[in-house]
Every structure is written in structure tokens, then in C-alpha cells.
Motif scaffolding. Sequence first.
Motif, short mmCIF file in Angstrom:
data_model
loop_
_atom_site.label_atom_id
_atom_site.label_comp_id
_atom_site.label_asym_id
_atom_site.label_seq_id
_atom_site.Cartn_x
_atom_site.Cartn_y
_atom_site.Cartn_z
N ILE A 4 1.05 -1.54 0.03
CA ILE A 4 -0.05 -0.23 0.17
C ILE A 4 1.30 1.84 0.18
O ILE A 4 1.83 1.92 0.74
CB ILE A 4 -0.84 0.19 1.46
CG1 ILE A 4 -1.86 -1.64 0.99
CG2 ILE A 4 -2.27 1.39 1.56
CD1 ILE A 4 -2.95 -1.88 2.10
N LEU A 5 0.41 1.82 -1.09
CA LEU A 5 1.75 3.50 -1.83
C LEU A 5 -0.02 4.41 -0.97
O LEU A 5 -0.22 4.17 -1.49
CB LEU A 5 2.05 3.83 -2.56
CG LEU A 5 2.70 5.30 -2.76
CD1 LEU A 5 4.04 5.39 -1.45
CD2 LEU A 5 3.13 5.44 -3.87
N VAL A 6 0.58 5.04 0.14
CA VAL A 6 -0.65 6.26 0.74
C VAL A 6 -0.31 8.00 0.27
O VAL A 6 1.13 8.46 0.72
CB VAL A 6 -1.42 6.70 2.47
CG1 VAL A 6 -1.17 7.11 3.32
CG2 VAL A 6 -1.23 5.10 3.23
N VAL A 7 -0.49 8.05 -0.41
CA VAL A 7 -0.22 9.62 -1.03
C VAL A 7 -0.63 10.26 -0.81
O VAL A 7 -2.33 10.82 -0.84
CB VAL A 7 0.54 8.46 -2.86
CG1 VAL A 7 1.05 8.59 -3.21
CG2 VAL A 7 -1.11 9.01 -3.51
N SER A 15 1.20 9.90 6.67
CA SER A 15 1.47 9.37 8.16
C SER A 15 1.12 8.69 9.60
O SER A 15 1.01 7.47 9.38
CB SER A 15 2.84 10.05 8.72
OG SER A 15 3.65 9.89 7.67
N THR A 16 -0.07 9.70 9.22
CA THR A 16 -1.15 9.28 10.85
C THR A 16 -2.02 7.82 10.01
O THR A 16 -2.30 7.01 10.69
CB THR A 16 -1.58 10.29 10.92
OG1 THR A 16 -1.32 10.94 11.66
CG2 THR A 16 -3.18 9.21 11.86
N GLU A 31 8.01 5.52 6.44
CA GLU A 31 8.21 6.20 6.47
C GLU A 31 9.28 6.75 4.83
O GLU A 31 9.74 7.11 5.07
CB GLU A 31 8.11 7.72 7.71
CG GLU A 31 8.74 9.42 7.63
CD GLU A 31 8.33 10.16 8.97
OE1 GLU A 31 7.50 10.88 8.31
OE2 GLU A 31 8.96 9.39 9.91
N MET A 32 8.73 7.20 3.64
CA MET A 32 9.55 8.07 2.88
C MET A 32 10.73 9.06 3.04
O MET A 32 11.67 9.55 3.10
CB MET A 32 9.04 8.57 1.29
CG MET A 32 9.39 8.98 0.22
SD MET A 32 11.02 7.16 -0.06
CE MET A 32 9.61 6.00 -1.18
N ASP A 64 3.87 6.03 3.08
CA ASP A 64 3.79 7.09 3.09
C ASP A 64 4.77 8.27 1.62
O ASP A 64 5.35 7.93 2.35
CB ASP A 64 3.42 7.64 4.04
CG ASP A 64 4.54 8.29 5.25
OD1 ASP A 64 5.67 7.58 4.16
OD2 ASP A 64 4.56 8.81 5.55
N SER A 65 3.75 8.97 1.25
CA SER A 65 4.65 9.68 0.21
C SER A 65 3.66 10.41 -0.79
O SER A 65 2.26 10.10 -1.18
CB SER A 65 5.64 8.69 -0.74
OG SER A 65 6.37 9.55 -1.28
#
Length: 79
Positions: A4-7, A15-16, A31-32, A64-65
Amino acid sequence: MERILVVGVTGAGKSTLARTLSGRLGLPYHEMDALYFDGPGWAVNSRLTEDVSRLVGEPHWIIDSLGHPDDTAAWLAAL
């Protein structure tokens, strides 16, 4: 979901959300910003490409990024 990539934009809660998903799904979170900056004075990690390549080669992760996802993505926007 295994990767999973959170953008999203700065301050949107990437981040949260990524930390929360990591805890609930039992997937490792990366964390990126922590990967990108690795020294005093916001020094850029000279091994960033190698570090990220190694992490995304793993079968399970959440990162995340700001980025262009090839896998599952959760896009957040600040209101």
C-alpha cells in the motif's frame, strides 16, 4: 492488500493513516521522509534508490509519500 502506497499533499495525514493501517493490517510501515533525509541539516540519503528498491522488493509494505503508485493507493487531500 499486501503493498500500500499512501499518497497525498503535505499535512494531509499520510503518515497517520499509514501507521494506523500498518498496525491494523500487520504490514511493515516505512516513512519516505525518514528514508529520504538521513543526516543533520536535512541531508539527503545518498543510498535512497538502493534503500527504496530493497523495501519495495519485499512482499508486504506500507509507504507514505508523494508519488505515482503502481500498487494499492489511498490518496488524501487536506481540506
